[in-house]
Design an enzyme around this catalytic site. Structure first.
Site, short mmCIF file in Angstrom:
data_model
loop_
_atom_site.label_atom_id
_atom_site.label_comp_id
_atom_site.label_asym_id
_atom_site.label_seq_id
_atom_site.Cartn_x
_atom_site.Cartn_y
_atom_site.Cartn_z
CB SER A 15 -0.94 0.00 1.21
OG SER A 15 -0.27 -0.39 2.40
N GLY A 18 -0.12 3.51 -5.76
CA GLY A 18 -1.17 2.96 -6.60
C GLY A 18 -2.49 2.72 -5.90
CE1 TYR A 154 -1.81 -9.10 -12.21
CE2 TYR A 154 -3.30 -9.17 -14.09
CZ TYR A 154 -2.94 -8.64 -12.87
OH TYR A 154 -3.71 -7.66 -12.30
#
Length: 264
Positions: A15, A18, A154
């Site tokens: 965190s 973004g 991904y």
């Protein structure tokens, strides 16, 4: 709707920038005590400074730890033994052709994108269950529904997050703990911005043109015809972390700009 989280603590993995930083900021604005996380102390300190400047009254702390490893998780939970809200935001991405993805990349992506959330949830959700209230959120992706051929590894990890989220929700049925997955679409986060900026420079076009071209070529089903902002994604997470979202659990909620062509 007045979302008040002043009696709650929240942990947001990954965190310092973004979407994760936007989520931390939104939770802090709603009154939660927020613990942010990054791999280095410098990044954590930088994020804390920016959050305090934006929200002087915020209750914030930060822990530097690599949550993509079991050892990093162990160090993190030793400092933060319990929380009311867990946002499993940590994730990595990298475009790479399927035949060029070695085993090491598959394992690294699974450790960071999937096992970080598994390990954190396994630790924190038990305390939530025992206290009779909690929120667990996984930041998946529309790529978990529509696997992108340019980064299959991904997409597979994002699908796995959906399975973990639903399974944990079933495990915690009737306990007062909700578990949900959020599926952003293409979002103007720090990592995506750097990726597009590099491609724009290589192709000799502006960043705005690069983003428009990407949407037109790679996400033509987008209904908003642009990238989402990190705050637009964070807004859904803040709602799901609130008291008001008490009947929403076991769900996969999209904030993808309509990219996914589905009515369910």
């Amino acid at each position: 709707m007045n979302i008040d989280l002043s009696n709650r603590r929240a942990v947001v993995s990954g965190s310092t920038a973004g979407i994760g930083l936007a989520i931390a900021k939104g939770l802090a604005r709603a009154g939660a005590e927020v613990v942010i996380n990054g791999r280095t102390q410098a990044r954590v300190d930088e994020a804390l400074t920016s959050l305090h400047e934006a929200i002087p009254q915020a209750r914030l702390s930060g822990v530097a730890a690599d949550l993509g490893s079991a050892e990093g998780i162990e160090a993190f939970v030793a400092q933060i033994p319990e929380t009311d809200i867990l946002v499993n935001n940590l994730g990595i991405f990298e475009p790479k052709p399927f035949f060029d993805i070695p085993d090491a990349d598959w394992l690294r992506f699974f450790d960071v994108n999937v096992m970080s959330g598994v390990r954190l949830s396994r630790h924190y959700a038990q305390g939530m269950r025992d206290r009779g209230w909690g929120r667990v959120l996984f930041l998946s992706s529309e790529s978990g529904l529509q696997i992108p051929p340019e980064m299959v590894h991904y997409g597979v990890t994002k699908t796995a997050q959906l399975a973990v989220s639903r399974g944990l929700a079933e495990t915690l049925a009737g306990t007062g703990v909700t578990v949900n997955a959020v599926l952003p679409g293409p979002t103007r986060s720090e990592g995506v911005g750097e990726f597009f900026a590099k491609m724009a420079a290589e192709q000799g076009v502006s960043l705005d043109e690069m983003e428009r071209n990407f949407i037109a070529e790679h996400r033509p089903t987008s209904l908003i015809k642009r990238l989402a902002t990190v705050d637009e994604v964070a807004n859904l997470v803040i709602y799901l972390a609130s008291e008001q979202a008490s009947a929403t659990t076991g769900a996969s909620l999209r904030v993808d700009g309509g990219v996914t062509r589905s009515i369910a």
